[in-house]
Design a protein around this motif. Structure first.
Motif, PDB file in Angstrom:
ATOM      1  N   UNK A   1      -8.318   5.924   3.003  1.00  0.00           N
ATOM      2  CA  UNK A   1      -9.174   4.822   2.544  1.00  0.00           C
ATOM      3  C   UNK A   1      -8.371   3.678   1.937  1.00  0.00           C
ATOM      4  N   UNK A   2      -7.274   4.004   1.235  1.00  0.00           N
ATOM      5  CA  UNK A   2      -6.442   2.964   0.642  1.00  0.00           C
ATOM      6  C   UNK A   2      -5.775   2.130   1.726  1.00  0.00           C
TER       7      UNK A   2
ATOM      8  N   UNK B   1      -2.197  -1.451  -3.514  1.00  0.00           N
ATOM      9  CA  UNK B   1      -3.362  -0.608  -3.230  1.00  0.00           C
ATOM     10  C   UNK B   1      -2.900   0.841  -3.117  1.00  0.00           C
ATOM     11  N   UNK B   2      -3.562   1.729  -3.837  1.00  0.00           N
ATOM     12  CA  UNK B   2      -3.212   3.147  -3.807  1.00  0.00           C
ATOM     13  C   UNK B   2      -4.476   3.994  -3.778  1.00  0.00           C
ATOM     14  N   UNK B   3      -4.341   5.229  -3.296  1.00  0.00           N
ATOM     15  CA  UNK B   3      -5.411   6.206  -3.425  1.00  0.00           C
ATOM     16  C   UNK B   3      -5.375   6.795  -4.819  1.00  0.00           C
ATOM     17  N   UNK B   4      -6.424   7.484  -5.190  1.00  0.00           N
ATOM     18  CA  UNK B   4      -6.484   8.036  -6.540  1.00  0.00           C
ATOM     19  C   UNK B   4      -5.729   9.345  -6.662  1.00  0.00           C
TER      20      UNK B   4
ATOM     21  N   UNK C   1       0.846  -1.196   0.000  1.00  0.00           N
ATOM     22  CA  UNK C   1       0.000   0.000   0.000  1.00  0.00           C
ATOM     23  C   UNK C   1       0.881   1.246   0.000  1.00  0.00           C
ATOM     24  N   UNK C   2       0.473   2.229  -0.782  1.00  0.00           N
ATOM     25  CA  UNK C   2       1.170   3.512  -0.814  1.00  0.00           C
ATOM     26  C   UNK C   2       0.597   4.445   0.231  1.00  0.00           C
TER      27      UNK C   2
END
Length: 315
Positions: free
Chosen positions: A183-184, A269-272, A173-174
Motif C-alpha cells: 500500500x505504501x 512514504x512508509x508502511x506501518x 518510499x521504503x
C-alpha cells in the motif's frame, strides 16, 4: 460540533461523504505548518480540505465543570485558531481553487480525527503540539493517528516547504518486499505522479541495527535484492509510466537508508510494519523512528487503512 465560516469563495460542504484532506490544528506553529502542507496536498488532489480544532482542555482538572464564561473563552480561542489556520491555507494556495471548510469541536482531538479518517483520503498533523516536550517526545496525537487511523497519515516536521525548489525534490518510499509495503508503494507512486517528480524506492537489506561489518558476497546479494525490489515495483511502474523511478538497494538498516535519502526529499512514504511487524496496533520500529527523526513530512500507510489513491487531476 460547530462548522465555522471562512471566505464564501473557499467553502464547500456539498460532499459530506468524502472529507478529502483532514488536518488537525491546535494553534501551535507546527500545526499551522501542517495546515499549509495539507492545503497544497488538497490542491494537488483536487479534493476538499477540512481543518479541525478542538476547544476541549483535558489538561485542566474539572474541565467539564468550567463555567459559561470559561467555556465561552475556550470556544473563542478555538474559533481564532481556525480563522488563523484558514488564512494560512488560503495564503498558501491562493485563488478560489481550494474547497475549504473548518470544524470546531468539543471532543478529544484524537478521537475526532480517527472518526473522520473513515471518510478522509488523508489525515495531516504536526509532529508535536502545544503540550509536547520539544526534541524529545513525539506529539501524542500524531502517534495515535499513525497507529489507529483508517486512512494514511502525514506527519509534518518543521517548516512545510512549498517553494519551487522544495517541491521539485523526489518522493522516497521504503520497500521491504513484504505485503505491508505494497500500500505504501502504491501511495508513493500516486504522490510522485501528482507532484511530477522522481520516486526513489529504497530497499535496505541489513536489518541488524548497528551491524556495520562488510558482508561476504554482497554483490551477489545486491543483485538478488535488486530483483526483489524490481518485482515489488513492476506493476506500479506499468500503471504510472510518467514516474521516473530510481532504485536503491543499500547494505544498511532501513532507518538509516531512508533518513539518508529523506535529507533531499519532499516526502517519505512508509508502511506501518515491516517484515517482522505485527498486524495489530503497534507501530513498526522503522516508521516510528522516521516520525521522530526525518526532517521532511513522513506519510504512514497502514495495511488495514483505506488507501484511496486518486488519479492526478488536470495533468
Amino acid at each position: 460540533m460547530e462548522e465555522n465560516a471562512v471566505p464564501p469563495t473557499s467553502v464547500d460542504r456539498s460532499d459530506q461523504d468524502d472529507l478529502g484532506i483532514v488536518v488537525g490544528t491546535d494553534g501551535s506553529e507546527i500545526s499551522y505548518q501542517a495546515v499549509a502542507w495539507a492545503a497544497v496536498e488538497a490542491q494537488l488532489r483536487g479534493c476538499p480540505l477540512r481543518i479541525v480544532a478542538s476547544y476541549a482542555n483535558p489538561i485542566v482538572p474539572g474541565a467539564l465543570e468550567l463555567g459559561p464564561d470559561d467555556m465561552r473563552d475556550l470556544r473563542a480561542q478555538g474559533q481564532q485558531v481556525l480563522a488563523d489556520a484558514a488564512r494560512i491555507a488560503l495564503h498558501t494556495v491562493p485563488g478560489e481553487s481550494l474547497r475549504l471548510s473548518t470544524e470546531l469541536i468539543f471532543d478529544m482531538i484524537t478521537t475526532a480525527l480517527i472518526d473522520r479518517s473513515r471518510r478522509a483520503q488523508l489525515l495531516v498533523v504536526g509532529n508535536r503540539g502545544q503540550g509536547a516536550i520539544r526534541r524529545a517526545v513525539l506529539g501524542s496525537v500524531s502517534t495515535v493517528l499513525a497507529r489507529q487511523a483508517h486512512c494514511p497519515v502525514a506527519v509534518v516536521h518543521g517548516v512545510a516547504e512549498t517553494d519551487p525548489e522544495s517541491v521539485s525534490k523526489p518522493v522516497v518510499v521504503g520497500v521491504d518486499g513484504s505485503a505491508n509495503s505494497a500500500p505504501a508503494i502504491e501511495f508513493a507512486f500516486g504522490e510522485a505522479s501528482r507532484r511530477k517528480v522522481d520516486l526513489i524506492a529504497v530497499h535496505a537489506w541489513n536489518d541488524a541495527t548497528g551491524f556495520d561489518l562488510p558482508v561476504v558476497g554482497w554483490e551477489s546479494i545486491r543483485k538478488t535484492e535488486d530483483v526483489l525490489l524490481g518485482s515489488a515495483l513492476a506493476g506500479y511502474e506499468a500503471r504510472y509510466p510518467e514516474v521516473t523511478v530510481r532504485r536503491v538497494v543499500a547494505w544498511d538498516t532501513p532507518v538509516r537508508a531512508l533518513l539518508e535519502h529523506a535529507e533531499h526529499a519532499q516526502l517519505v512514504v512508509v508502511g506501518s510494519h515491516g517484515r517482522s511487524g505485527f498486524s495489530g496496533m503497534l507501530l513498526g520500529s522503522v516508521s516510528t523512528a522516521l516520525l521522530h527523526l526525518a526532517r521532511c513530512p513522513v506519510l504512514v500507510v497502514r495495511q488495514a487503512a483505506q488507501t484511496r489513491v486518486e488519479e492526478p487531476t488536470g495533468q
